[in-house]
Design a protein around this motif. Structure first.
Motif, mmCIF file in Angstrom:
data_model
loop_
_atom_site.group_PDB
_atom_site.id
_atom_site.type_symbol
_atom_site.label_atom_id
_atom_site.label_comp_id
_atom_site.label_asym_id
_atom_site.label_seq_id
_atom_site.Cartn_x
_atom_site.Cartn_y
_atom_site.Cartn_z
ATOM 1 N N PRO A 1 65.388 8.852 -53.344
ATOM 2 C CA PRO A 1 63.926 9.029 -54.093
ATOM 3 C C PRO A 1 62.826 8.935 -52.884
ATOM 4 N N ALA A 2 62.931 7.899 -51.937
ATOM 5 C CA ALA A 2 61.848 7.781 -50.835
ATOM 6 C C ALA A 2 61.796 9.132 -50.061
ATOM 7 N N GLU A 3 62.613 9.970 -50.090
ATOM 8 C CA GLU A 3 62.596 11.133 -49.181
ATOM 9 C C GLU A 3 62.021 12.451 -49.992
ATOM 10 N N LEU A 4 61.809 12.192 -51.372
ATOM 11 C CA LEU A 4 61.483 13.324 -52.043
ATOM 12 C C LEU A 4 59.756 12.835 -52.147
ATOM 13 N N LEU A 5 59.041 13.982 -51.875
ATOM 14 C CA LEU A 5 57.461 13.919 -51.895
ATOM 15 C C LEU A 5 57.103 14.487 -53.332
ATOM 16 N N MET A 6 56.238 13.696 -54.084
ATOM 17 C CA MET A 6 55.797 14.466 -55.504
ATOM 18 C C MET A 6 54.434 14.686 -55.216
ATOM 19 N N VAL A 7 53.983 16.096 -55.382
ATOM 20 C CA VAL A 7 52.688 16.443 -55.262
ATOM 21 C C VAL A 7 52.054 16.783 -56.817
ATOM 22 N N GLY A 8 51.060 16.262 -57.171
ATOM 23 C CA GLY A 8 50.620 16.311 -58.501
ATOM 24 C C GLY A 8 49.167 16.266 -58.652
ATOM 25 N N ASP A 9 48.544 15.930 -59.675
ATOM 26 C CA ASP A 9 47.099 15.969 -59.873
ATOM 27 C C ASP A 9 46.707 14.744 -60.808
ATOM 28 N N SER A 10 47.564 14.067 -61.360
ATOM 29 C CA SER A 10 47.395 13.297 -62.527
ATOM 30 C C SER A 10 47.789 11.769 -62.538
ATOM 31 N N LYS A 11 47.405 11.042 -63.497
ATOM 32 C CA LYS A 11 48.099 9.623 -63.479
ATOM 33 C C LYS A 11 49.318 9.772 -63.603
ATOM 34 N N ASN A 12 49.754 10.443 -64.598
ATOM 35 C CA ASN A 12 51.275 10.756 -64.932
ATOM 36 C C ASN A 12 52.006 10.992 -63.626
ATOM 37 N N ASP A 13 51.547 11.729 -62.899
ATOM 38 C CA ASP A 13 52.457 12.133 -61.732
ATOM 39 C C ASP A 13 52.638 10.884 -60.625
ATOM 40 N N ALA A 14 51.369 10.409 -60.423
ATOM 41 C CA ALA A 14 51.386 9.138 -59.751
ATOM 42 C C ALA A 14 52.453 7.996 -60.198
ATOM 43 N N LEU A 15 52.270 7.648 -61.490
ATOM 44 C CA LEU A 15 53.061 6.733 -62.062
ATOM 45 C C LEU A 15 54.482 7.031 -62.052
ATOM 46 N N THR A 16 54.678 8.355 -62.123
ATOM 47 C CA THR A 16 56.245 8.743 -62.231
ATOM 48 C C THR A 16 56.601 8.590 -60.886
ATOM 49 N N ALA A 17 56.107 8.878 -59.811
ATOM 50 C CA ALA A 17 56.460 8.675 -58.194
ATOM 51 C C ALA A 17 56.468 7.233 -58.147
ATOM 52 N N ARG A 18 55.650 6.205 -58.326
ATOM 53 C CA ARG A 18 55.659 4.892 -58.341
ATOM 54 C C ARG A 18 57.110 4.301 -59.078
ATOM 55 N N ASN A 19 57.525 4.816 -60.240
ATOM 56 C CA ASN A 19 58.453 4.541 -60.905
ATOM 57 C C ASN A 19 59.477 4.828 -60.310
ATOM 58 N N ALA A 20 59.651 6.072 -59.687
ATOM 59 C CA ALA A 20 60.934 6.349 -59.051
ATOM 60 C C ALA A 20 61.266 6.047 -57.540
ATOM 61 N N GLY A 21 59.976 5.500 -56.989
ATOM 62 C CA GLY A 21 60.051 4.964 -55.536
ATOM 63 C C GLY A 21 59.926 6.163 -54.552
ATOM 64 N N CYS A 22 59.102 7.144 -55.203
ATOM 65 C CA CYS A 22 58.740 8.431 -54.110
ATOM 66 C C CYS A 22 57.459 8.313 -53.823
ATOM 67 N N PRO A 23 57.131 8.970 -52.679
ATOM 68 C CA PRO A 23 55.737 9.046 -51.927
ATOM 69 C C PRO A 23 55.085 9.981 -52.932
ATOM 70 N N VAL A 24 53.848 10.071 -53.079
ATOM 71 C CA VAL A 24 52.973 10.736 -53.871
ATOM 72 C C VAL A 24 51.583 11.415 -53.231
ATOM 73 N N TYR A 25 51.355 12.433 -53.188
ATOM 74 C CA TYR A 25 50.200 13.000 -52.654
ATOM 75 C C TYR A 25 49.437 13.508 -53.973
ATOM 76 N N LEU A 26 48.125 13.807 -54.063
ATOM 77 C CA LEU A 26 47.459 14.289 -55.528
ATOM 78 C C LEU A 26 46.567 15.302 -54.757
ATOM 79 N N VAL A 27 46.673 16.667 -55.760
ATOM 80 C CA VAL A 27 45.676 17.571 -55.154
ATOM 81 C C VAL A 27 44.039 16.965 -55.751
ATOM 82 N N PRO A 28 43.139 17.870 -55.160
ATOM 83 C CA PRO A 28 41.621 17.672 -55.818
ATOM 84 C C PRO A 28 41.201 18.486 -56.725
#
Length: 225
Positions: A165-192
């Motif tokens: 999971p730490a090798e999979l980058l999540m790219v999203g826009d929302s709280k859900n995306d950030a929470l999902t990444a944190r719950n899975a142990g993935c890094p996460v970038y959010l778009v503006p």
């Protein structure tokens, strides 16, 4: 941080679907004799799946949940029929996003689409956008027993790619995306450019724009190095 694959959210991240979603939600309201809501209001109800969005739109209340009441079932059926017929009337890629996806694919990055949008909407939509071939894995809101913000969708994508999971980058826009990444142990970038201000969420980076990914990520993914 070693990134071997990238998972993208759909609505609010790579496409702006609010015009078509709000039209379908207002169709459901009209079917039940209700006045239409502004698209900006419906935009705030997006992100947790069609059933929740319809429940919120019918109640005009962010705290509303889908419990399967007769009114909610009728509203969801009206939404579903309208949206399936109008998935791609006004829905478009955000400016500059499609070239970035194609460039990442050309570099050799496996791409996943991880969304709470049901497969019956997601798959035909990305087909009509001409983007189905870009995604090696598609996880819709009904693909698994759980959906975002549960870790399951990202863990499933990582498993499909055979990476941690730490090798999979999540790219999203929302709280859900950030929470999902944190719950899975993935890094996460959010778009503006999404449906909420990403600066209020716990993420590793708020991107300048989607194209910044091409500057931040190696030309060759670690798995192919």
């Amino acid at each position: 941080m070693t990134i071997k694959a990238i998972a993208f959210d759909l609505d609010g991240t790579i496409v702006d679907s609010i015009p078509d979603l709000s039209n379908a939600a207002n169709h459901a309201r009209a079917h039940l004799g209700m006045e239409p809501l502004a698209a900006k209001i419906i935009e705030s109800y997006v992100g947790d799946g069609a059933d929740v969005m319809v429940a919120r739109s019918l109640a005009n209340d962010m705290s509303a949940v889908y419990t399967g009441t007769p009114q909610q079932q009728e509203g969801l059926a009206a939404f579903d029929a309208h949206y399936l017929e109008h998935l791609h009337v006004n829905t478009r890629f955000y400016e500059g996003v499609e070239p970035v996806l194609r460039a990442l694919k050309q570099r050799g990055y496996p791409l996943a689409l991880v969304t709470n949008k049901a497969e019956r909407y997601t798959l035909p939509l990305i087909e009509r956008l001409g983007a189905r071939e870009l995604f090696d894995v598609v996880v819709g809101g009904d693909t698994l027993a759980t959906r975002k913000p549960d870790a399951g969708p990202l863990l499933h994508a990582a498993s499909q790619f055979g990476i941690a999971p730490a090798e999979l980058l999540m790219v999203g826009d929302s709280k859900n995306d950030a929470l999902t990444a944190r719950n899975a142990g993935c890094p996460v970038y959010l778009v503006p450019h999404g449906y909420a201000d990403p600066r209020q969420f716990d993420c590793d980076r708020v991107l300048r724009d989607t194209a910044e990914l091409l500057e931040l990520l190696p030309v060759t993914p670690a798995s192919a190095a």
